[in-house]
Scaffold this motif. Structure first.
Motif, PDB file in Angstrom:
ATOM      1  N   PRO A   1       0.827  -1.216   0.000  1.00 20.94           N
ATOM      2  CA  PRO A   1       0.000   0.000   0.000  1.00 20.94           C
ATOM      3  C   PRO A   1       0.856   1.259   0.000  1.00 20.94           C
ATOM      4  CG  PRO A   1      -0.069  -1.104   2.143  1.00 20.94           C
ATOM      5  CD  PRO A   1       0.728  -1.980   1.230  1.00 20.94           C
ATOM      6  N   ASN A   2       0.263   2.367  -0.407  1.00 24.14           N
ATOM      7  CA  ASN A   2       0.980   3.636  -0.410  1.00 24.14           C
ATOM      8  C   ASN A   2       1.465   3.967   0.985  1.00 24.14           C
ATOM      9  OD1 ASN A   2       0.655   4.101  -3.141  1.00 24.14           O
ATOM     10  ND2 ASN A   2      -1.297   5.154  -2.856  1.00 24.14           N
ATOM     11  N   ASN A   3       2.693   4.456   1.072  1.00 26.94           N
ATOM     12  CA  ASN A   3       3.293   4.814   2.346  1.00 26.94           C
ATOM     13  C   ASN A   3       2.723   6.157   2.800  1.00 26.94           C
ATOM     14  OD1 ASN A   3       4.960   5.495   4.514  1.00 26.94           O
ATOM     15  ND2 ASN A   3       6.800   4.721   3.531  1.00 26.94           N
ATOM     16  N   PRO A   4       2.020   6.183   3.953  1.00 30.28           N
ATOM     17  CA  PRO A   4       1.451   7.436   4.426  1.00 30.28           C
ATOM     18  C   PRO A   4       2.501   8.418   4.957  1.00 30.28           C
ATOM     19  CG  PRO A   4       1.052   5.705   6.019  1.00 30.28           C
ATOM     20  CD  PRO A   4       1.680   5.058   4.814  1.00 30.28           C
TER      21      PRO A   4
ATOM     22  N   PHE B   1      -0.496   7.936  22.581  1.00 28.88           N
ATOM     23  CA  PHE B   1       0.250   8.634  21.533  1.00 28.88           C
ATOM     24  C   PHE B   1      -0.198   8.147  20.150  1.00 28.88           C
ATOM     25  CE2 PHE B   1       3.753   8.318  18.488  1.00 28.88           C
ATOM     26  CZ  PHE B   1       4.053   9.665  18.314  1.00 28.88           C
ATOM     27  N   CYS B   2      -0.301   6.822  19.977  1.00 34.91           N
ATOM     28  CA  CYS B   2      -0.717   6.255  18.686  1.00 34.91           C
ATOM     29  C   CYS B   2      -2.110   6.750  18.295  1.00 34.91           C
ATOM     30  CB  CYS B   2      -0.702   4.728  18.745  1.00 34.91           C
ATOM     31  SG  CYS B   2       0.954   4.007  18.838  1.00 34.91           S
ATOM     32  N   ALA B   3      -3.035   6.758  19.239  1.00 37.79           N
ATOM     33  CA  ALA B   3      -4.403   7.215  18.950  1.00 37.79           C
ATOM     34  C   ALA B   3      -4.419   8.687  18.568  1.00 37.79           C
ATOM     35  CB  ALA B   3      -5.304   6.964  20.162  1.00 37.79           C
ATOM     36  N   ARG B   4      -3.675   9.503  19.287  1.00 40.90           N
ATOM     37  CA  ARG B   4      -3.631  10.941  18.978  1.00 40.90           C
ATOM     38  C   ARG B   4      -2.940  11.213  17.648  1.00 40.90           C
ATOM     39  NH1 ARG B   4      -2.633  14.653  24.273  1.00 40.90           N
ATOM     40  NH2 ARG B   4      -4.306  13.826  25.570  1.00 40.90           N
ATOM     41  N   LEU B   5      -1.881  10.467  17.365  1.00 36.87           N
ATOM     42  CA  LEU B   5      -1.179  10.627  16.090  1.00 36.87           C
ATOM     43  C   LEU B   5      -2.096  10.219  14.937  1.00 36.87           C
ATOM     44  CD1 LEU B   5       1.440  11.327  14.582  1.00 36.87           C
ATOM     45  CD2 LEU B   5       2.155   8.939  14.935  1.00 36.87           C
ATOM     46  N   THR B   6      -2.822   9.126  15.100  1.00 36.60           N
ATOM     47  CA  THR B   6      -3.780   8.690  14.078  1.00 36.60           C
ATOM     48  C   THR B   6      -4.798   9.785  13.811  1.00 36.60           C
ATOM     49  OG1 THR B   6      -3.516   6.351  14.645  1.00 36.60           O
ATOM     50  CG2 THR B   6      -5.564   6.977  13.523  1.00 36.60           C
ATOM     51  N   GLU B   7      -5.375  10.331  14.870  1.00 36.90           N
ATOM     52  CA  GLU B   7      -6.380  11.392  14.718  1.00 36.90           C
ATOM     53  C   GLU B   7      -5.786  12.618  14.023  1.00 36.90           C
ATOM     54  OE1 GLU B   7      -9.466  14.009  17.483  1.00 36.90           O
ATOM     55  OE2 GLU B   7      -7.942  12.775  18.447  1.00 36.90           O
ATOM     56  N   ARG B   8      -4.606  13.045  14.449  1.00 37.11           N
ATOM     57  CA  ARG B   8      -3.962  14.223  13.863  1.00 37.11           C
ATOM     58  C   ARG B   8      -3.687  14.024  12.380  1.00 37.11           C
ATOM     59  NH1 ARG B   8       2.194  16.195  15.066  1.00 37.11           N
ATOM     60  NH2 ARG B   8       2.597  14.639  13.475  1.00 37.11           N
ATOM     61  N   GLU B   9      -3.146  12.864  12.020  1.00 38.35           N
ATOM     62  CA  GLU B   9      -2.775  12.611  10.632  1.00 38.35           C
ATOM     63  C   GLU B   9      -4.003  12.428   9.736  1.00 38.35           C
ATOM     64  OE1 GLU B   9       0.686  12.767   9.487  1.00 38.35           O
ATOM     65  OE2 GLU B   9       0.414  13.859  11.360  1.00 38.35           O
TER      66      GLU B   9
ATOM     67  N   GLY C   1      -5.346  14.919   6.539  1.00 35.33           N
ATOM     68  CA  GLY C   1      -5.442  14.287   5.233  1.00 35.33           C
ATOM     69  C   GLY C   1      -4.223  13.489   4.828  1.00 35.33           C
ATOM     70  N   ARG C   2      -3.348  13.186   5.781  1.00 38.73           N
ATOM     71  CA  ARG C   2      -2.124  12.450   5.472  1.00 38.73           C
ATOM     72  C   ARG C   2      -2.245  10.950   5.746  1.00 38.73           C
ATOM     73  NH1 ARG C   2       0.236  17.389   7.875  1.00 38.73           N
ATOM     74  NH2 ARG C   2       0.052  16.367   9.908  1.00 38.73           N
ATOM     75  N   LEU C   3      -3.331  10.530   6.406  1.00 37.17           N
ATOM     76  CA  LEU C   3      -3.494   9.123   6.760  1.00 37.17           C
ATOM     77  C   LEU C   3      -4.869   8.656   6.303  1.00 37.17           C
ATOM     78  CD1 LEU C   3      -2.038   6.797   8.335  1.00 37.17           C
ATOM     79  CD2 LEU C   3      -3.410   7.475  10.308  1.00 37.17           C
TER      80      LEU C   3
END
Length: 175
Positions: free
Chosen positions: A20-23, A104-112, A116-118
């Motif tokens: 898959p495309n690298n986010p 941290f993972c949950a917040r990073l997921t939400e931020r990205e 529109g980067r994830l």
């Protein structure tokens, strides 16, 4: 199975179009599915043989961080820096609990995702124990990914540890 020393190995990459495309190309690397022996390898003569060494099949590839999470990134995402070794934000964040890391993972997921980067189908998470060891072994069957190094003569080239770290952490990506 192990390949005898001196034997030439040939590698072929297949299914590249299935990756898959690298986010986040700057920070993530693709780990292809495969098998490995999890646990202490038979080549580790300084340890007792591990009777629990298990054949593991990683059925799906995954993205993994190229380096440990930098203090700078953790601070941007969470708003605090729990690290003991401060002073250089390029150092890895440490002194975090499992709850801190999953938060941290949950917040990073939400931020990205919001930026529109994830893609929606992606999420940042901690690797499983098997995924971590599989990635760290980097396709090897030796004691370390850089070889057996029974007397630790080469370890200083590859890792920070008691004899070369000056009792502190160092910026990620130096070893």
């Amino acid at each position: 199975s192990t390949v005898p020393r001196g034997t030439t190995r040939f590698y072929r990459t297949v299914g590249e179009s299935l990756i898959p495309n690298n986010p986040d190309p700057e920070n993530l690397v693709w780990i292809s599915p495969g098998t490995f022996a999890m646990g202490i390898p038979d080549s580790d003569l300084n340890s007792l043989p591990d009777p629990s060494q298990t054949a593991v099949l990683i059925t799906q590839g995954f993205w993994m961080g190229r380096h440990e999470v930098r203090q700078e990134t953790y601070l941007e995402v969470v708003g605090s820096n729990p690290s003991f070794f401060k002073g250089d934000l390029r150092r890895p964040v440490e002194m975090v609990s499992w709850n801190d890391a999953t938060n941290f993972c949950a917040r990073l997921t939400e931020r990205e995702r919001l930026a529109g980067r994830l893609p929606d189908a992606y999420a940042y998470r901690l690797p499983t124990e098997a995924e971590w060891e599989y990635a760290a072994r980097a396709g090897t069957t030796t004691r370390f990914s850089h070889g057996d190094d029974l007397n630790y003569f080469e370890l200083w080239h590859h890792a920070w540890y008691f004899h070369n770290s000056e009792s502190t952490t160092h910026p990620v990506g130096q070893k």
